[in-house]
Design an enzyme around this catalytic site. Structure first.
Site, PDB file in Angstrom:
ATOM      1  N   ASP A   1      -9.971  -8.537 -40.054  1.00 27.79           N
ATOM      2  CA  ASP A   1     -11.409  -8.998 -40.419  1.00 27.79           C
ATOM      3  C   ASP A   1     -11.659 -10.159 -39.411  1.00 27.79           C
ATOM      4  O   ASP A   1     -12.577 -10.039 -38.663  1.00 27.79           O
ATOM      5  CB  ASP A   1     -11.819  -9.188 -41.567  1.00 27.79           C
ATOM      6  CG  ASP A   1     -12.458  -7.833 -42.138  1.00 27.79           C
ATOM      7  OD1 ASP A   1     -13.261  -7.251 -41.817  1.00 27.79           O
ATOM      8  OD2 ASP A   1     -11.705  -7.574 -43.303  1.00 27.79           O
TER       9      ASP A   1
ATOM     10  N   TYR B   1     -12.491 -12.741 -48.460  1.00 34.01           N
ATOM     11  CA  TYR B   1     -11.285 -13.279 -48.733  1.00 34.01           C
ATOM     12  C   TYR B   1     -11.249 -14.771 -48.998  1.00 34.01           C
ATOM     13  O   TYR B   1     -10.231 -15.052 -49.737  1.00 34.01           O
ATOM     14  CB  TYR B   1     -10.145 -12.949 -47.442  1.00 34.01           C
ATOM     15  CG  TYR B   1     -10.384 -11.485 -46.956  1.00 34.01           C
ATOM     16  CD1 TYR B   1     -10.097 -10.369 -47.656  1.00 34.01           C
ATOM     17  CD2 TYR B   1     -10.644 -11.241 -45.646  1.00 34.01           C
ATOM     18  CE1 TYR B   1     -10.128  -8.942 -47.524  1.00 34.01           C
ATOM     19  CE2 TYR B   1     -10.825  -9.717 -45.219  1.00 34.01           C
ATOM     20  CZ  TYR B   1     -10.866  -8.758 -46.060  1.00 34.01           C
ATOM     21  OH  TYR B   1     -10.680  -7.550 -45.759  1.00 34.01           O
TER      22      TYR B   1
ATOM     23  N   HIS C   1     -18.609   1.412 -39.929  1.00 32.78           N
ATOM     24  CA  HIS C   1     -17.975   0.904 -38.408  1.00 32.78           C
ATOM     25  C   HIS C   1     -17.350   1.971 -37.772  1.00 32.78           C
ATOM     26  O   HIS C   1     -17.070   2.113 -36.703  1.00 32.78           O
ATOM     27  CB  HIS C   1     -17.192  -0.230 -38.569  1.00 32.78           C
ATOM     28  CG  HIS C   1     -17.648  -1.356 -39.376  1.00 32.78           C
ATOM     29  ND1 HIS C   1     -17.345  -2.506 -39.873  1.00 32.78           N
ATOM     30  CD2 HIS C   1     -18.987  -1.603 -39.549  1.00 32.78           C
ATOM     31  CE1 HIS C   1     -18.109  -3.446 -40.509  1.00 32.78           C
ATOM     32  NE2 HIS C   1     -19.221  -2.780 -40.182  1.00 32.78           N
TER      33      HIS C   1
END
Ligand SMILES: [Fe+2]
Ligand SMILES: [Fe+2]
Length: 344
Positions: free
Chosen positions: A90, A127, A224
């Site tokens: 990410d 996260y 995505h």
């Protein structure tokens, strides 16, 4: 070489009939009333509708308690290693998506890439939210920098990082195509053995808040996948010379091998519900699915079954009202019925 889009190009032509996915000549204006790619206008409301923020997901304190008391040593190690890889993915997505936008010459597609970049940033923040509560500061460091002492993870991260870096340093047609296939592999394959691990924990009622965040992240990632599958299909239509099927198969093969090696290394045979065999079978089955989205034949014809099919009920891609995680249903198949209009 591809030419980077100019910020403002008064001589450009915005008429959608002349629009192309790359190498077009637009003014740079976001003229979104005249859209060419109907899949993009269909995908927009789905991406926007997926809005979520990690701060609103409750229950991380329970996860913190469970991490110490309910997870085996193997599960703790896997939780940390898997999160480390997802964090890396990410991170580079947040940073790199705008580099693709610089060469895409369709405002309706650039609009989606901007939303994607924003979502990748939210994933990075999620996260941080998990690590803030679930583990201590020493473990947090260990998770962020797992690749420093782990050769297998370092190699994986370097592989995808180099594909993106090559494209940034030398934006040739070939490096662009490698970049978007690398991106497609990242979005559509790299995440999923990790997601399957969190699903197996949730299946045993463990780490539910982490599982819920992962579920939201996966919901975004699937849009995505759709976005990049469509970009690749448009490249095939509009620039058949840039579309390189052999390269796709070669990159898929490498990615599958790396994903199996890493997943077996970090998950092994000690996580209930996951074996070396299911990891191999799942990765190959998924690669076939992702190739099919590009209109390509399977690379592993023998891999016809998803070994984690029983976990699909935990995922939000099925239209099931009793969905355990109570997340919004999405349908990420391509729709061509809207003809470039923005109907919600
Ligand atoms: Fe993401
Ligand atoms: Fe993504």
């Amino acid at each position: 070489m591809l030419k980077r889009n100019k910020i403002f190009n008064p001589q450009g032509e915005d008429n959608s009939a002349k629009r192309r996915i790359i190498k077009g000549d637009t003014t740079g204006l976001f003229q979104l009333n005249d859209a060419r790619y109907s899949w993009a206008t269909s995908l927009y409301p789905v991406m926007i509708g997926n809005f979520w923020i990690p701060e609103k997901v409750s229950g991380l304190k329970d996860d913190a308690r469970m991490f110490r008391s309910d997870l085996s040593e193997a599960e703790q190690r896997a939780y940390k290693g898997i999160l480390s890889f997802l964090i890396f993915l990410d991170s580079i997505q947040t940073v790199n998506i705008p580099n693709f936008s610089d060469y895409i010459t369709s405002p309706e597609v650039n609009l989606l890439l901007s939303i994607q970049a924003y979502q990748e940033a939210i994933h990075s923040q999620s996260y941080a939210t998990i690590l803030e509560t679930v583990v201590d500061s020493k473990e947090r460091e260990e998770i962020y920098y797992f690749w420093r002492d782990n050769e297998i993870l370092l190699k994986r991260n370097e592989y995808i990082g180099k594909i993106y870096q090559d494209f940034i340093d030398r934006p040739t047609d070939k490096n662009f195509f490698r970049g978007i296939i690398g991106n497609y592999l990242l979005e559509s394959l790299y995440f999923y053995n990790g997601f399957a691990f969190f699903d197996t924990l949730v299946d045993k009622m463990k780490m539910l808040a982490t599982g819920r965040m992962i579920s939201y992240i996966r919901r975004d990632e699937l849009t995505h996948v759709t976005l990049f599958a469509n970009i690749i299909r448009e490249i095939k239509n509009e620039f058949p010379k840039i579309f390189d099927e052999n390269l796709i198969y070669k990159m898929f093969e490498t990615a599958v091998k790396q994903d199996i090696d890493w997943s077996i290394h970090i998950l092994g045979n000690k996580i209930p519900g996951i074996t070396e065999e299911t990891t191999r079978a799942y990765t190959k089955w998924l690669a076939n699915q992702r190739l099919e989205l590009l209109g390509l034949k399977p690379l592993y014809p023998e891999a016809v079954e998803n070994p984690y099919k029983h976990l699909e009920r935990l995922q939000d891609t099925n239209s099931d009202k009793s969905n355990f995680l109570e997340t919004t249903v999405i349908n990420y198949t391509q729709s061509s019925s809207l003809n470039g209009s923005w109907d919600f």
